[in-house]
Scaffold this active site. Structure first.
Site, PDB file in Angstrom:
ATOM      1  N   LYS A  75       0.847  -1.196   0.000  1.00 41.69           N
ATOM      2  CA  LYS A  75       0.000   0.000   0.000  1.00 41.69           C
ATOM      3  C   LYS A  75       0.882   1.245   0.000  1.00 41.69           C
ATOM      4  O   LYS A  75       1.973   1.252   0.593  1.00 41.69           O
ATOM      5  CB  LYS A  75      -0.892  -0.058   1.248  1.00 41.69           C
ATOM      6  CG  LYS A  75      -1.974   1.003   1.332  1.00 41.69           C
ATOM      7  CD  LYS A  75      -2.854   0.765   2.565  1.00 41.69           C
ATOM      8  CE  LYS A  75      -3.890   1.844   2.770  1.00 41.69           C
ATOM      9  NZ  LYS A  75      -4.740   1.599   3.954  1.00 41.69           N
ATOM     10  N   SER A 150      -9.611   1.944   3.182  1.00 41.57           N
ATOM     11  CA  SER A 150      -8.744   2.726   2.325  1.00 41.57           C
ATOM     12  C   SER A 150      -7.777   1.882   1.491  1.00 41.57           C
ATOM     13  O   SER A 150      -7.202   2.403   0.542  1.00 41.57           O
ATOM     14  CB  SER A 150      -7.944   3.711   3.180  1.00 41.57           C
ATOM     15  OG  SER A 150      -7.125   3.010   4.100  1.00 41.57           O
ATOM     16  N   SER A 174      -9.737  -0.731   7.286  1.00 42.96           N
ATOM     17  CA  SER A 174      -9.230  -0.570   5.913  1.00 42.96           C
ATOM     18  C   SER A 174      -8.578  -1.776   5.280  1.00 42.96           C
ATOM     19  O   SER A 174      -8.261  -1.734   4.093  1.00 42.96           O
ATOM     20  CB  SER A 174      -8.240   0.586   5.869  1.00 42.96           C
ATOM     21  OG  SER A 174      -8.941   1.783   5.804  1.00 42.96           O
TER      22      SER A 174
HETATM   23  N1  GLN Z   1     -12.763   4.019   6.763  1.00 45.07           N
HETATM   24  C1  GLN Z   1     -12.141   4.396   7.974  1.00 45.07           C
HETATM   25  C2  GLN Z   1     -11.720   5.826   7.922  1.00 45.07           C
HETATM   26  O1  GLN Z   1     -12.038   6.463   6.990  1.00 45.07           O
HETATM   27  C3  GLN Z   1     -10.990   3.488   8.262  1.00 45.07           C
HETATM   28  C4  GLN Z   1      -9.774   3.848   7.527  1.00 45.07           C
HETATM   29  C5  GLN Z   1      -8.621   2.962   7.830  1.00 45.07           C
HETATM   30  O2  GLN Z   1      -8.764   1.902   8.452  1.00 45.07           O
HETATM   31  N2  GLN Z   1      -7.462   3.418   7.417  1.00 45.07           N
HETATM   32  O3  GLN Z   1     -11.108   6.329   8.797  1.00 45.07           O
END
Ligand code: GLN
Length: 497
Positions: A75, A150, A174
């Site tokens: 990532k 994400s 995410s």
């Molecule tokens: N969707 C969550 C957020 O927007 C989690 C994001 C993540 O785990 N990096 O914060």
């Protein structure tokens, strides 16, 4: 064999037995990336020459190890000395890291071939990759839909077989949410299990790196390799890593007395009016599999689940507002080219203009929310209360794990949504994390496993089931999850591309 249509472990074995060379395998993945990446936008930066050089070094025997020659994607928030580490933000578009993240380094020390950086929501803030400064990634099961977020570039790449395995990061879901809606395995390990050194910080008390793979065995092998104390990350835990963590088919250690496997279920996750029928069906089938195998089903109570989202969005934004202060055009990040207007303070103008240009709107929203929650006068009302709520959520899980070995629940409320459907509604987007954030708040481990399909618009859309386990109990968690995977083998389905 086609090296792109297999699992990490099978490919590793094929390379080791010289059925296929590391260079052939790497080229096969690079060709697939060439063919499909324009449509999917899964990779933000490719490391083609570097990958081929590494693969050749495996073929000459210079590089060896348990992952020798296996092509892996990482990532875009994981530092690597090769290429750029942009966090899919304009702010870091040209950032070249002088070091490599420990988790990635440990894979390379075992011979992995890193293919490149996958797209993500900017600074990992989002659930769809629509917040990337480099465009949305697409879900290989339906190109009009998001691959989650994400870590959506990671799951888009994996679902389309553009890498043999990939890494994501999980602050509130995410890894698990995008894995669930692209038909993959995604593990968020216990907080502190895997070093965060070289992982660009979003919310430091919640962030964890973890694997995204087709199978639990692949995820377990990567976890085994990445886990363990790292002197470079003081929050990495000094907890011994079992040498058979990777062996998902091993016996499950059960509670003293040789009792049965106890699967916990919690009403807070099972509201049929909130969950898509395919999610309910996947959960019910998974539960039936465990029952059929003789597991005991225990109802546990997680009464503070409903506070998970508000609590998370205060803790995460508060930490982000502090972590992202370093991107000011001086210490790090994009620097504006705009001249200082007459009479303005030059340094203040440089910093504020650089931040205004470098960050996207969701990142700005979070910095403002977090700054507000931490500001004097509001600190007690918001941040302190969120910390207390966090303790209560963790305590719910402690109590639940006195009664069961793992909790079975959905990963998301539904399958992948259409690109654009939630982009203008931050609260609807935040609700995506309802079944995943509490795991991060409690610092425990959770894994999403392919659970079946929803049918929409004539397309098959994957959904996942989640198993949540106690802290540092990944070995048992993965073995428990494997009992279900072994029965269903849903990971074998691939999207038609
Ligand atoms: N969707 C969550 C957020 O927007 C989690 C994001 C993540 O785990 N990096 O914060």
């Amino acid at each position: 064999m086609d090296p792109t249509q297999t699992t990490l472990i099978d490919l590793r074995n094929a390379i080791a037995s010289k059925q296929v060379s590391a260079e052939e395998a790497t080229r096969a993945y690079l060709d697939r990336i060439d063919t499909h990446n324009d449509a999917l936008n899964a990779f933000r930066d490719r490391m083609t020459d570097y990958a081929l050089k590494r693969a050749r070094a495996v073929d000459t025997g210079e590089v060896t190890g348990r992952l020798a020659g296996v092509p892996i994607a990482i990532k875009d928030c994981m530092c690597h000395t090769e290429g750029t580490t942009a966090c899919s933000s304009k702010m870091l578009e040209h950032y070249r890291s002088p070091f490599t993240a420990t988790a990635v380094q440990r894979l390379e020390d075992e011979g992995a071939v890193i293919l490149g950086k996958t797209n993500m929501d900017e600074f990992a803030m989002g659930s769809s990759t629509e917040n990337s400064a480099f465009g949305v990634s697409r879900n290989p099961w339906d190109l009009d839909r998001v691959p989650g977020g994400s870590s959506g570039g990671t799951t888009s790449a994996m679902a389309a077989d553009l890498a043999a395995a990939a890494l994501g990061s999980d602050t509130g879901g995410s890894i698990r949410q995008p894995a669930a809606i692209t038909g993959l395995v995604g593990l968020k390990p216990t907080y502190g299990r895997i070093s965060r050194w070289g992982l660009v910080a979003f919310a430091s008390s919640l962030d964890q790196i973890g694997p995204v793979t087709h199978t639990l065995a692949d995820a377990a092998l990567l976890t085994q390799i990445m886990c363990g104390k790292d002197p470079l990350d003081s929050t990495s835990a000094d907890v011994p890593v079992e040498s058979d963590l990777h062996d998902v088919d091993g016996e499950i250690d059960l509670a003293p007395g040789g009792g049965k496997l106890r699967i916990g279920i919690a009403s807070q996750y099972l509201d049929e009016s909130a969950n898509h029928p395919a999610v309910t069906a996947a959960f019910n089938e998974a539960l039936a599999v465990y029952k059929q195998q003789g597991a005991e089903v225990v109802e546990v109570d997680l009464p503070h689940t409903e506070y998970g989202i508000p609590c998370y969005y205060i803790v995460a934004t508060a930490e982000a507002s502090s972590n992202l202060a370093r991107y000011d055009g001086v210490h790090y990040g994009h620097r504006t080219g705009e001249p200082t207007p007459n009479g303005a303070n030059a340094i203040q103008h440089l910093m504020s203009q650089s931040r205004a240009e470098g960050f996207g709107s969701e990142v700005k929203r979070r910095i403002m929310l977090g700054t507000y929650a931490l500001s004097s006068g509001y600190y007690d009302a918001y941040y302190n209360r969120a910390l207390k709520t966090r303790r209560l959520i963790a305590r719910d899980f402690d109590t639940a794990f006195e009664q069961c070995d793992a909790i079975l629940c959905p990963t998301t409320t539904g399958p992948a949504f259409k690109i654009g459907d939630k982009a203008d509604d931050p609260l609807a987007m935040y609700m995506n994390d309802i079944y995943t954030v509490t795991t991060n708040l409690a610092g425990i481990a959770g894994v999403s496993v392919p659970g079946g399909f929803a049918e929409e618009d004539g397309k098959r859309l994957p959904v996942g089931v989640q198993l949540i386990g106690k802290a540092f109990d990944e070995k048992r968690l993965l073995r428990i999850a494997r009992r279900y995977e072994r029965e269903t083998e849903l990971w074998k389905h691939r999207p038609a591309l």
